[in-house]
Design a protein around this motif. Sequence first.
Motif, PDB file in Angstrom:
ATOM      1  N   ILE A 100       9.442   7.302  -2.773  1.00 24.43           N
ATOM      2  CA  ILE A 100       8.303   7.234  -1.852  1.00 24.43           C
ATOM      3  C   ILE A 100       7.005   7.469  -2.622  1.00 24.43           C
ATOM      4  CG2 ILE A 100       7.164   8.359   0.109  1.00 24.43           C
ATOM      5  CD1 ILE A 100       9.936   8.941   1.258  1.00 24.43           C
ATOM      6  N   GLY A 101       7.010   8.460  -3.513  1.00 21.90           N
ATOM      7  CA  GLY A 101       5.826   8.737  -4.326  1.00 21.90           C
ATOM      8  C   GLY A 101       5.433   7.552  -5.188  1.00 21.90           C
ATOM      9  N   ILE A 102       6.416   6.875  -5.772  1.00 24.14           N
ATOM     10  CA  ILE A 102       6.148   5.699  -6.599  1.00 24.14           C
ATOM     11  C   ILE A 102       5.526   4.590  -5.756  1.00 24.14           C
ATOM     12  CG2 ILE A 102       7.251   3.838  -7.912  1.00 24.14           C
ATOM     13  CD1 ILE A 102       9.266   5.916  -8.921  1.00 24.14           C
ATOM     14  N   ASN A 103       6.023   4.419  -4.536  1.00 25.09           N
ATOM     15  CA  ASN A 103       5.464   3.400  -3.646  1.00 25.09           C
ATOM     16  C   ASN A 103       4.021   3.718  -3.273  1.00 25.09           C
ATOM     17  OD1 ASN A 103       7.336   1.124  -2.378  1.00 25.09           O
ATOM     18  ND2 ASN A 103       8.642   2.857  -2.880  1.00 25.09           N
ATOM     19  N   VAL A 104       3.722   4.998  -3.091  1.00 25.62           N
ATOM     20  CA  VAL A 104       2.352   5.398  -2.776  1.00 25.62           C
ATOM     21  C   VAL A 104       1.421   5.031  -3.927  1.00 25.62           C
ATOM     22  CG1 VAL A 104       0.829   7.385  -2.431  1.00 25.62           C
ATOM     23  CG2 VAL A 104       2.992   7.249  -1.180  1.00 25.62           C
ATOM     24  N   VAL A 105       1.839   5.333  -5.150  1.00 27.47           N
ATOM     25  CA  VAL A 105       1.031   4.995  -6.329  1.00 27.47           C
ATOM     26  C   VAL A 105       0.852   3.482  -6.441  1.00 27.47           C
ATOM     27  CG1 VAL A 105       0.939   5.077  -8.850  1.00 27.47           C
ATOM     28  CG2 VAL A 105       1.717   7.082  -7.561  1.00 27.47           C
ATOM     29  N   TYR A 106       1.926   2.749  -6.203  1.00 29.33           N
ATOM     30  CA  TYR A 106       1.870   1.280  -6.267  1.00 29.33           C
ATOM     31  C   TYR A 106       0.900   0.726  -5.231  1.00 29.33           C
ATOM     32  CZ  TYR A 106       3.364  -3.580  -5.896  1.00 29.33           C
ATOM     33  OH  TYR A 106       3.387  -4.950  -5.839  1.00 29.33           O
ATOM     34  N   ALA A 107       0.951   1.264  -4.012  1.00 29.07           N
ATOM     35  CA  ALA A 107       0.039   0.805  -2.960  1.00 29.07           C
ATOM     36  C   ALA A 107      -1.415   1.068  -3.347  1.00 29.07           C
ATOM     37  CB  ALA A 107       0.374   1.497  -1.646  1.00 29.07           C
ATOM     38  N   PHE A 108      -1.665   2.206  -3.988  1.00 34.56           N
ATOM     39  CA  PHE A 108      -3.017   2.529  -4.451  1.00 34.56           C
ATOM     40  C   PHE A 108      -3.483   1.540  -5.515  1.00 34.56           C
ATOM     41  CE2 PHE A 108      -5.725   4.683  -7.588  1.00 34.56           C
ATOM     42  CZ  PHE A 108      -6.830   4.977  -6.782  1.00 34.56           C
ATOM     43  N   ILE A 109      -2.594   1.229  -6.453  1.00 33.52           N
ATOM     44  CA  ILE A 109      -2.950   0.336  -7.563  1.00 33.52           C
ATOM     45  C   ILE A 109      -3.305  -1.061  -7.061  1.00 33.52           C
ATOM     46  CG2 ILE A 109      -2.027  -0.861  -9.604  1.00 33.52           C
ATOM     47  CD1 ILE A 109      -0.427   1.684 -10.210  1.00 33.52           C
ATOM     48  N   ILE A 110      -2.543  -1.575  -6.074  1.00 34.25           N
ATOM     49  CA  ILE A 110      -2.788  -2.935  -5.592  1.00 34.25           C
ATOM     50  C   ILE A 110      -3.785  -2.975  -4.433  1.00 34.25           C
ATOM     51  CG2 ILE A 110      -0.508  -3.697  -6.333  1.00 34.25           C
ATOM     52  CD1 ILE A 110       0.430  -3.572  -3.472  1.00 34.25           C
ATOM     53  N   GLN A 116      -3.619  -1.492  -1.381  1.00 31.52           N
ATOM     54  CA  GLN A 116      -3.124  -1.423  -0.006  1.00 31.52           C
ATOM     55  C   GLN A 116      -3.305   0.007   0.519  1.00 31.52           C
ATOM     56  OE1 GLN A 116       0.959  -2.824  -0.102  1.00 31.52           O
ATOM     57  NE2 GLN A 116       0.325  -4.929   0.248  1.00 31.52           N
ATOM     58  N   TYR A 117      -4.554   0.360   0.777  1.00 33.72           N
ATOM     59  CA  TYR A 117      -4.864   1.749   1.084  1.00 33.72           C
ATOM     60  C   TYR A 117      -4.288   2.206   2.426  1.00 33.72           C
ATOM     61  CZ  TYR A 117      -8.080   0.994  -2.763  1.00 33.72           C
ATOM     62  OH  TYR A 117      -8.606   0.677  -3.985  1.00 33.72           O
ATOM     63  N   GLU A 118      -4.193   1.282   3.391  1.00 34.32           N
ATOM     64  CA  GLU A 118      -3.614   1.669   4.676  1.00 34.32           C
ATOM     65  C   GLU A 118      -2.139   2.046   4.516  1.00 34.32           C
ATOM     66  OE1 GLU A 118      -3.318  -2.857   4.516  1.00 34.32           O
ATOM     67  OE2 GLU A 118      -4.599  -1.241   3.794  1.00 34.32           O
ATOM     68  N   PHE A 119      -1.429   1.303   3.655  1.00 34.40           N
ATOM     69  CA  PHE A 119      -0.023   1.614   3.396  1.00 34.40           C
ATOM     70  C   PHE A 119       0.113   2.835   2.490  1.00 34.40           C
ATOM     71  CE2 PHE A 119       0.917  -3.119   4.118  1.00 34.40           C
ATOM     72  CZ  PHE A 119       1.106  -2.894   5.474  1.00 34.40           C
ATOM     73  N   MET A 120      -0.887   3.046   1.625  1.00 25.37           N
ATOM     74  CA  MET A 120      -0.870   4.231   0.774  1.00 25.37           C
ATOM     75  C   MET A 120      -0.904   5.499   1.629  1.00 25.37           C
ATOM     76  SD  MET A 120      -3.707   5.567  -1.979  1.00 25.37           S
ATOM     77  CE  MET A 120      -4.789   6.102  -0.633  1.00 25.37           C
ATOM     78  N   PHE A 121      -1.783   5.511   2.629  1.00 28.09           N
ATOM     79  CA  PHE A 121      -1.870   6.677   3.500  1.00 28.09           C
ATOM     80  C   PHE A 121      -0.612   6.828   4.354  1.00 28.09           C
ATOM     81  CE2 PHE A 121      -6.505   5.997   2.781  1.00 28.09           C
ATOM     82  CZ  PHE A 121      -6.764   7.228   2.210  1.00 28.09           C
ATOM     83  N   THR A 122      -0.039   5.700   4.767  1.00 31.67           N
ATOM     84  CA  THR A 122       1.236   5.762   5.493  1.00 31.67           C
ATOM     85  C   THR A 122       2.323   6.361   4.607  1.00 31.67           C
ATOM     86  OG1 THR A 122       0.682   3.820   6.833  1.00 31.67           O
ATOM     87  CG2 THR A 122       3.016   4.395   6.639  1.00 31.67           C
ATOM     88  N   GLY A 123       2.362   5.930   3.337  1.00 37.55           N
ATOM     89  CA  GLY A 123       3.339   6.466   2.402  1.00 37.55           C
ATOM     90  C   GLY A 123       3.148   7.951   2.151  1.00 37.55           C
ATOM     91  N   LEU A 124       1.883   8.379   2.060  1.00 40.92           N
ATOM     92  CA  LEU A 124       1.605   9.800   1.883  1.00 40.92           C
ATOM     93  C   LEU A 124       2.110  10.611   3.078  1.00 40.92           C
ATOM     94  CD1 LEU A 124      -1.999   9.792   0.364  1.00 40.92           C
ATOM     95  CD2 LEU A 124       0.094  10.636  -0.738  1.00 40.92           C
ATOM     96  N   MET A 125       1.892  10.069   4.276  1.00 48.35           N
ATOM     97  CA  MET A 125       2.375  10.744   5.471  1.00 48.35           C
ATOM     98  C   MET A 125       3.898  10.838   5.442  1.00 48.35           C
ATOM     99  SD  MET A 125       1.866   9.720   9.489  1.00 48.35           S
ATOM    100  CE  MET A 125       2.926   8.267   9.316  1.00 48.35           C
ATOM    101  N   MET A 126       4.565   9.751   5.036  1.00 50.89           N
ATOM    102  CA  MET A 126       6.016   9.752   4.948  1.00 50.89           C
ATOM    103  C   MET A 126       6.505  10.788   3.938  1.00 50.89           C
ATOM    104  SD  MET A 126       7.094   7.481   7.121  1.00 50.89           S
ATOM    105  CE  MET A 126       6.655   5.956   7.953  1.00 50.89           C
ATOM    106  N   PHE A 127       5.803  10.883   2.805  1.00 51.65           N
ATOM    107  CA  PHE A 127       6.203  11.846   1.786  1.00 51.65           C
ATOM    108  C   PHE A 127       6.090  13.273   2.305  1.00 51.65           C
ATOM    109  CE2 PHE A 127       5.299  14.715  -1.746  1.00 51.65           C
ATOM    110  CZ  PHE A 127       6.384  14.464  -2.576  1.00 51.65           C
ATOM    111  N   SER A 129      -1.028  -8.294  11.863  1.00 56.28           N
ATOM    112  CA  SER A 129      -1.744  -8.535  10.602  1.00 56.28           C
ATOM    113  C   SER A 129      -1.455  -7.508   9.524  1.00 56.28           C
ATOM    114  CB  SER A 129      -3.255  -8.554  10.870  1.00 56.28           C
ATOM    115  OG  SER A 129      -3.690  -7.294  11.375  1.00 56.28           O
ATOM    116  N   LEU A 130      -0.705  -6.450   9.846  1.00 54.58           N
ATOM    117  CA  LEU A 130      -0.464  -5.411   8.846  1.00 54.58           C
ATOM    118  C   LEU A 130       0.606  -5.832   7.844  1.00 54.58           C
ATOM    119  CD1 LEU A 130      -0.637  -2.193  11.063  1.00 54.58           C
ATOM    120  CD2 LEU A 130      -2.371  -3.155   9.543  1.00 54.58           C
ATOM    121  N   ALA A 131       1.839  -5.984   8.313  1.00 53.80           N
ATOM    122  CA  ALA A 131       2.919  -6.428   7.414  1.00 53.80           C
ATOM    123  C   ALA A 131       3.765  -7.452   8.154  1.00 53.80           C
ATOM    124  CB  ALA A 131       3.770  -5.242   6.975  1.00 53.80           C
TER     125      ALA A 131
END
Length: 201
Positions: A17-27, A29-40, A153-155
Amino acid sequence: MTKNYGMYFAYFFQILIGINVVYAFIIGQYEFMFTGLMMFFLTLVPYIVAGKMNVTFPWFVFLLIAMALWFHTAGYIQGYYITFYPYYDKVAHLVSGTAVALLGFLGVIFLDKYWNMNLRTQFIVGFTIIFGMALAGFWEIYEYLVDIIFGGSLAGPMQHGLDDTMLDMIFVLAGSVIVSILAVIYFKTHLKEDITGSIEK
């Protein structure tokens, strides 16, 4: 909380999950990054509860919660919900349904301890299934509202018609029934106090 090899699988999914959050930040996808942070952070809840309440959770509680949250995180950030539709979505609902039903099972066990209700196994099993299905119903409403508000429009659209919704509910039901069967097997050789015995009222 007893440490064993099973816990390392839970840690593994938390790291994913942490890796996905970093990946979302790099590309970007900030809305998904925050979702991933919440999941973590949600994966940390059972550790916090176990520490604060002096509760002993089985290792698979941590694993199922982390796995379920990873499924949803990766499904959005990596696009698995679209790439592997409908199979990924159904497996995610099966895992999530199992995790939610397990939380319902543990929750009613703790309430039984606190309120001295002396609940019968049949009630606990029935509550576990109903709890899992109730949460699944709320989740489907959430998916519907997200599609209405954001227009898919999200995913991509979260719902794909009545058949998709009903299959989601069926897979959640399957996960809930699995937990209920395991609960019946558990109570044949264990007492409720084996889980809640260390809780201070």
